[in-house]
Design an enzyme around this catalytic site. Structure first.
Site, PDB file in Angstrom:
ATOM      1  N   ARG A 146      -7.864 -29.821  -0.200  1.00 54.77           N
ATOM      2  CA  ARG A 146      -7.973 -31.963   0.580  1.00 54.77           C
ATOM      3  C   ARG A 146      -7.214 -32.787  -0.158  1.00 54.77           C
ATOM      4  NH1 ARG A 146      -8.177 -27.532   3.101  1.00 54.77           N
ATOM      5  NH2 ARG A 146      -9.572 -26.830   4.061  1.00 54.77           N
ATOM      6  N   GLU A 174     -13.665 -36.200   5.714  1.00 60.31           N
ATOM      7  CA  GLU A 174     -12.241 -35.226   5.757  1.00 60.31           C
ATOM      8  C   GLU A 174     -10.964 -36.150   6.209  1.00 60.31           C
ATOM      9  OE1 GLU A 174     -10.269 -31.266   7.306  1.00 60.31           O
ATOM     10  OE2 GLU A 174     -12.457 -31.407   6.415  1.00 60.31           O
ATOM     11  N   SER A 220     -12.319 -30.801  12.141  1.00 59.51           N
ATOM     12  CA  SER A 220     -13.226 -30.843  11.098  1.00 59.51           C
ATOM     13  C   SER A 220     -13.431 -31.567  10.601  1.00 59.51           C
ATOM     14  CB  SER A 220     -13.487 -29.995   9.953  1.00 59.51           C
ATOM     15  OG  SER A 220     -13.651 -28.742   9.846  1.00 59.51           O
TER      16      SER A 220
END
Length: 337
Positions: free
Chosen positions: A162, A333, A237
């Site tokens: 990520r 995230e 998420s």
């Protein structure tokens, strides 16, 4: 191109948070983008894509530029591979399905991830054992201060979990305008080992799946666990799965032997954040109109009129509790604005 003032962003973020932009403009090609960047180079700017990976906790005191560049095309192909380019404003899931319909493989495991093509390399999005870096060739990006177009190769993007150069040393310096992927035409690398894909395929008696069948399985799994942002505000998420030193994992595992994990090299371990959050007692909990989804603890949701700050407060409470209980830090995230 019309600049609008005091513009509501409620329909431009998947959390459905009510926040205002001081000014707002939508660009549909690189010429418009260059013009806006040049004419407003001395102003505060905010680049907006699909709005799927951010939490608005305040109004945006800037000119919000909504990148709505559309278009997809085949750049070249040989007997085994095809190089496909998608412009930044293309919806990612629709782009995935467009390629699957042509039997181009490599991104089917990332079906139904919210957002647009242009943001895929920023986050190095991934799901079910696949990441963008696996098929990414290059992206074109406009330098904000000079309006020049640069090309970033896979290596130059410095992809991590990520992570990419666009979240680090190149942050807020470029606007991605298009992305090119190298996909398979033959000998597709079918990946069903991660998550519940095998089980979903088995339900339908599929033992030798096509990329379309893998995509359908992923869509079914995601729809069974993840709410549709059009019906319940969310950003998918909210947290990254933490990657911790082996000694940190082993200390927690000794106390919680049922803790799932994935080895990442010899000295690091990835622990599912959803499991940690669920064990910490947050799955399905609601705090006013902010809450944690009933089926997937990784997903924070807006039940209607939650503010971004209220959702952020829930996320901080989760982080604090998980750290106290397991000694493991989980990071957001999504981008907190």
């Amino acid at each position: 191109m019309q600049i609008q003032h005091n513009f509501s962003l409620k329909n431009y973020n998947t959390f459905g948070i009510e926040a205002k932009a001081k000014a707002f403009v939508e660009v549909s090609n690189t010429e418009e983008l260059a013009q806006i960047l040049k004419e407003h180079q001395n102003e505060k700017l905010f680049i907006l894509g699909g709005g799927s990976n951010m939490l608005l906790t305040q109004d945006i005191d800037a000119l919000v530029i909504h990148v709505n560049l559309k278009g997809k095309k085949i750049l070249k192909e040989d007997d085994d591979y095809v190089w496909v380019q998608g412009n930044a404003g293309e919806n990612w899931h629709e782009f995935v399905l467009w390629n699957i319909d042509k039997d181009f493989g490599g991104i089917e495991n990332m079906s139904l991830i919210p957002g647009n093509v242009g943001t895929t390399p920023i986050q190095n999005i991934g799901a079910y054992g696949a990441e963008i870096k696996d098929t990414f060739v290059s992206c074109e990006a406009m330098k904000i201060d000079s309006q020049e177009i640069f090309t970033f190769t896979n290596e130059e993007c410095k992809f991590g979990y990520r992570e990419s150069i666009f979240k680090n040393e190149a942050k807020n310096q470029y606007v991605i305008t298009s992305v090119t992927y190298k996909l398979t035409k033959t000998n597709h690398k079918i990946n069903t080992s991660y998550g519940a894909i095998d089980g979903e395929l088995a339900k339908h008696g599929i033992t030798n799946p096509t990329i379309k069948e893998v995509s359908n399985a992923v869509i079914a799994i995601r729809q069974s666990k993840l709410p549709d942002p059009k019906e319940l505000g969310n950003s998918g998420s909210f947290f990254k799965n933490p990657i911790v030193a082996r000694e940190v994992y082993e200390k927690a595992h000794a106390q919680y032997p049922e803790m799932p994990h994935y080895n990442v090299g010899a000295n690091q371990v990835k622990v599912p954040a959803g499991w940690l959050i669920e064990q910490a007692g947050f799955k399905g909990k609601r705090f006013g109109d902010a809450g944690v989804h009933t089926l997937q603890a990784l997903v924070l949701v807006n039940y209607g009129n939650a503010t971004g700050q209220e959702i952020l407060n829930v996320s901080k409470d989760i982080q604090k509790t998980v750290l106290e209980k397991f000694g493991i830090t989980i990071e957001a995230e999504v981008n907190i604005i």
